[in-house]
Design a protein around this motif. Sequence first.
Motif, PDB file in Angstrom:
ATOM      1  N   THR A 196       0.846  -1.190   0.000  1.00  0.00           N
ATOM      2  CA  THR A 196       0.000   0.000   0.000  1.00  0.00           C
ATOM      3  C   THR A 196       0.885   1.244   0.000  1.00  0.00           C
ATOM      4  OG1 THR A 196      -0.164  -0.093   2.422  1.00  0.00           O
ATOM      5  CG2 THR A 196      -1.920  -1.141   1.170  1.00  0.00           C
ATOM      6  N   THR A 197       0.572   2.171  -0.875  1.00  0.00           N
ATOM      7  CA  THR A 197       1.482   3.289  -1.152  1.00  0.00           C
ATOM      8  C   THR A 197       0.994   4.638  -0.645  1.00  0.00           C
ATOM      9  OG1 THR A 197       0.443   3.733  -3.294  1.00  0.00           O
ATOM     10  CG2 THR A 197       2.219   2.100  -3.239  1.00  0.00           C
ATOM     11  N   ASP A 198      -0.313   4.763  -0.338  1.00  0.00           N
ATOM     12  CA  ASP A 198      -0.881   6.029   0.145  1.00  0.00           C
ATOM     13  C   ASP A 198      -0.585   7.184  -0.812  1.00  0.00           C
ATOM     14  OD1 ASP A 198      -2.448   7.408   1.968  1.00  0.00           O
ATOM     15  OD2 ASP A 198      -0.732   8.121   3.109  1.00  0.00           O
ATOM     16  N   PHE A 199      -0.588   6.888  -2.108  1.00  0.00           N
ATOM     17  CA  PHE A 199      -0.361   7.901  -3.152  1.00  0.00           C
ATOM     18  C   PHE A 199       1.005   8.584  -3.001  1.00  0.00           C
ATOM     19  CE2 PHE A 199      -5.028   7.709  -2.804  1.00  0.00           C
ATOM     20  CZ  PHE A 199      -5.352   7.428  -4.123  1.00  0.00           C
ATOM     21  N   ASN A 200       1.957   7.892  -2.420  1.00  0.00           N
ATOM     22  CA  ASN A 200       3.291   8.443  -2.222  1.00  0.00           C
ATOM     23  C   ASN A 200       4.202   7.986  -3.355  1.00  0.00           C
ATOM     24  OD1 ASN A 200       6.083   8.683  -1.329  1.00  0.00           O
ATOM     25  ND2 ASN A 200       5.284   9.107   0.711  1.00  0.00           N
ATOM     26  N   ALA A 201       4.580   8.922  -4.232  1.00  0.00           N
ATOM     27  CA  ALA A 201       5.361   8.573  -5.414  1.00  0.00           C
ATOM     28  C   ALA A 201       6.715   7.974  -5.057  1.00  0.00           C
ATOM     29  CB  ALA A 201       5.554   9.816  -6.294  1.00  0.00           C
ATOM     30  N   ALA A 202       7.383   8.555  -4.055  1.00  0.00           N
ATOM     31  CA  ALA A 202       8.703   8.042  -3.655  1.00  0.00           C
ATOM     32  C   ALA A 202       8.587   6.631  -3.096  1.00  0.00           C
ATOM     33  CB  ALA A 202       9.332   8.980  -2.629  1.00  0.00           C
ATOM     34  N   GLN A 203       7.541   6.386  -2.333  1.00  0.00           N
ATOM     35  CA  GLN A 203       7.361   5.061  -1.748  1.00  0.00           C
ATOM     36  C   GLN A 203       7.081   4.024  -2.833  1.00  0.00           C
ATOM     37  OE1 GLN A 203       3.932   4.235   0.951  1.00  0.00           O
ATOM     38  NE2 GLN A 203       5.507   3.653   2.417  1.00  0.00           N
TER      39      GLN A 203
END
Length: 322
Positions: free
Chosen positions: A92-99
Amino acid sequence: MKDVASEAGVSLGTVSKVVNGLPVGEIYKTKVEEAIRKLNYHVNSYAQGLKAGKTGTIALLIPNLWDPFFSVLTHHINRALQARQYRMLLCTTDFNAAQEQEYVTMLQNNKVDGIIGLTCNPALAVPESIPFVSIDRSMGSGIPCVACDNFMGGQLAAEKLADLGCRRVAFLRTGSSLANEPNKRKAGFENGCLSRKLKYEMLILGDEESYDKFDAFLTEHKIDGKLSFDGIFCVTDKIARYVINVLKKMNIRVPEDVQVIGFDGIRQLGDFDYLCSTIVQPVQEMAQLCVDLLFQEASPARPQLYCLPVSYVCGGTTREIT
């Protein structure tokens, strides 16, 4: 495996055949299985996969699981992978591009056999050695994208509101700086309004803007106790439910005073009634297609975008004509 072979009184090769499902005499198979149970032997499937060049694991990059649409999509992708005897690794990324990029690197190091991703990083770098299928966003040649027909969904919403008697409608959405397939809902809605001669207004919020602006917009359009429009299309069911609750507080009745259509096809508690009248995405078919494409050989003839048809269902927030 040596302990199992010694316990069963067979060769190491016989144990290997039984463990890997290869043909072996029934007597020997029984002896090996009994020894496995007695010694509580477990196959190291990861090591087995590395030796074969496959780990039997597919990763799913998804923003979150609290959004009902993402949750249902994850469920069906997992089921489709299970049918192929594959395990799903959930990220799950939470809309985090770096993650998202960190996950891809981690997945490459862990030798996953493929990745399915609903991502937001416009510069996401995926190694060519890892099969990748994108959801809702075209990422360039060689990476297939699976989506519903968002343009037709927007057009269908406008046409349905017109068919149900609406003459002046509103379009509400949260915007996205990312070029993706859901953005086409706006163009489809405009096309539907033009074809049916519907007057329309639009409010598009930025990525980080508060839903409070929907409240202000609706309040501004309330004149003498009535809204200046009789139909609303929201680009997600989540926005639709928020708007419906705001309208109730304003003493505006749904669907008597204003009809509301959402998008996604979310059901209450997973499989009960729809949250609202909505344009339904074929989530199960989209999930199955993602998995099928992951196992297909890439070829120049393979389409870059796969668009699946949408449908409309009444969820109680429109006045259906019987």
